[in-house]
Write a protein that holds these residues in place. Structure first.
Motif, PDB file in Angstrom:
ATOM      1  N   LYS A 151       7.273  38.912  55.278  1.00  0.00           N
ATOM      2  CA  LYS A 151       7.108  38.381  56.633  1.00  0.00           C
ATOM      3  C   LYS A 151       6.208  37.133  56.616  1.00  0.00           C
ATOM      4  O   LYS A 151       6.517  36.119  57.243  1.00  0.00           O
ATOM      5  CB  LYS A 151       6.506  39.460  57.522  1.00  0.00           C
ATOM      6  CG  LYS A 151       6.247  39.054  58.943  1.00  0.00           C
ATOM      7  CD  LYS A 151       5.642  40.238  59.709  1.00  0.00           C
ATOM      8  CE  LYS A 151       5.013  39.795  61.000  1.00  0.00           C
ATOM      9  NZ  LYS A 151       4.327  40.903  61.680  1.00  0.00           N
ATOM     10  N   GLN A 152       5.109  37.222  55.879  1.00  0.00           N
ATOM     11  CA  GLN A 152       4.185  36.088  55.808  1.00  0.00           C
ATOM     12  C   GLN A 152       4.810  34.903  55.078  1.00  0.00           C
ATOM     13  O   GLN A 152       4.650  33.750  55.482  1.00  0.00           O
ATOM     14  CB  GLN A 152       2.879  36.505  55.113  1.00  0.00           C
ATOM     15  CG  GLN A 152       2.066  37.526  55.881  1.00  0.00           C
ATOM     16  CD  GLN A 152       1.634  37.022  57.238  1.00  0.00           C
ATOM     17  OE1 GLN A 152       1.227  35.882  57.405  1.00  0.00           O
ATOM     18  NE2 GLN A 152       1.723  37.889  58.241  1.00  0.00           N
ATOM     19  N   ILE A 153       5.531  35.172  54.004  1.00  0.00           N
ATOM     20  CA  ILE A 153       6.182  34.103  53.236  1.00  0.00           C
ATOM     21  C   ILE A 153       7.238  33.407  54.082  1.00  0.00           C
ATOM     22  O   ILE A 153       7.366  32.176  54.049  1.00  0.00           O
ATOM     23  CB  ILE A 153       6.797  34.659  51.941  1.00  0.00           C
ATOM     24  CG1 ILE A 153       5.678  35.101  50.992  1.00  0.00           C
ATOM     25  CG2 ILE A 153       7.700  33.626  51.265  1.00  0.00           C
ATOM     26  CD1 ILE A 153       6.157  35.879  49.789  1.00  0.00           C
ATOM     27  N   ASP A 154       7.992  34.175  54.859  1.00  0.00           N
ATOM     28  CA  ASP A 154       9.036  33.594  55.704  1.00  0.00           C
ATOM     29  C   ASP A 154       8.485  32.610  56.726  1.00  0.00           C
ATOM     30  O   ASP A 154       9.197  31.720  57.194  1.00  0.00           O
ATOM     31  CB  ASP A 154       9.827  34.693  56.425  1.00  0.00           C
ATOM     32  CG  ASP A 154      10.815  35.395  55.516  1.00  0.00           C
ATOM     33  OD1 ASP A 154      11.146  34.835  54.453  1.00  0.00           O
ATOM     34  OD2 ASP A 154      11.252  36.512  55.878  1.00  0.00           O
ATOM     35  N   GLN A 155       7.229  32.740  57.079  1.00  0.00           N
ATOM     36  CA  GLN A 155       6.618  31.848  58.059  1.00  0.00           C
ATOM     37  C   GLN A 155       6.151  30.526  57.437  1.00  0.00           C
ATOM     38  O   GLN A 155       5.818  29.587  58.160  1.00  0.00           O
ATOM     39  CB  GLN A 155       5.433  32.542  58.723  1.00  0.00           C
ATOM     40  CG  GLN A 155       5.847  33.738  59.565  1.00  0.00           C
ATOM     41  CD  GLN A 155       4.671  34.469  60.167  1.00  0.00           C
ATOM     42  OE1 GLN A 155       3.574  33.937  60.256  1.00  0.00           O
ATOM     43  NE2 GLN A 155       4.890  35.701  60.584  1.00  0.00           N
ATOM     44  N   LEU A 156       6.128  30.463  56.116  1.00  0.00           N
ATOM     45  CA  LEU A 156       5.674  29.243  55.445  1.00  0.00           C
ATOM     46  C   LEU A 156       6.796  28.214  55.361  1.00  0.00           C
ATOM     47  O   LEU A 156       7.960  28.575  55.207  1.00  0.00           O
ATOM     48  CB  LEU A 156       5.216  29.573  54.023  1.00  0.00           C
ATOM     49  CG  LEU A 156       4.013  30.496  53.868  1.00  0.00           C
ATOM     50  CD1 LEU A 156       3.816  30.857  52.395  1.00  0.00           C
ATOM     51  CD2 LEU A 156       2.765  29.869  54.444  1.00  0.00           C
TER      52      LEU A 156
END
Length: 81
Positions: A11-16
């Motif tokens: 989830k966090q990586i997808d926001q980058l």
């Protein structure tokens, strides 16, 4: 690794942005090659007592006042005082 942790990482990586994702991928790929260098604590005991007590207290205060800060949900480079 738990599935909840994996999901949160994704989830966090997808926001980058793509560029940061590539940097992260490079970093993750480099982790297995990291070699930690250090010395046994025993070899440092000869330095015990070299720093005056008042200086140690001053250093501790500076660390507590300025360096023990973290941004929630955000990685920051270390703060050097």
């Amino acid at each position: 690794m738990s599935s909840l942790l994996t999901e949160e990482i994704i989830k966090q990586i997808d926001q980058l942005p793509d560029e940061q994702q590539m940097k992260l991928l490079d970093f993750v790929r480099s982790l297995p090659n990291v070699q930690y260098v250090g010395v046994p604590g025993e070899s440092l005991l000869r330095f015990a007592g070299f720093i005056p007590h008042d200086e140690l207290e001053r250093m501790e205060k500076v660390i507590e006042d300025g360096c023990e800060q973290a941004a929630a949900n955000e990685w920051q480079p270390p703060i050097y005082c």
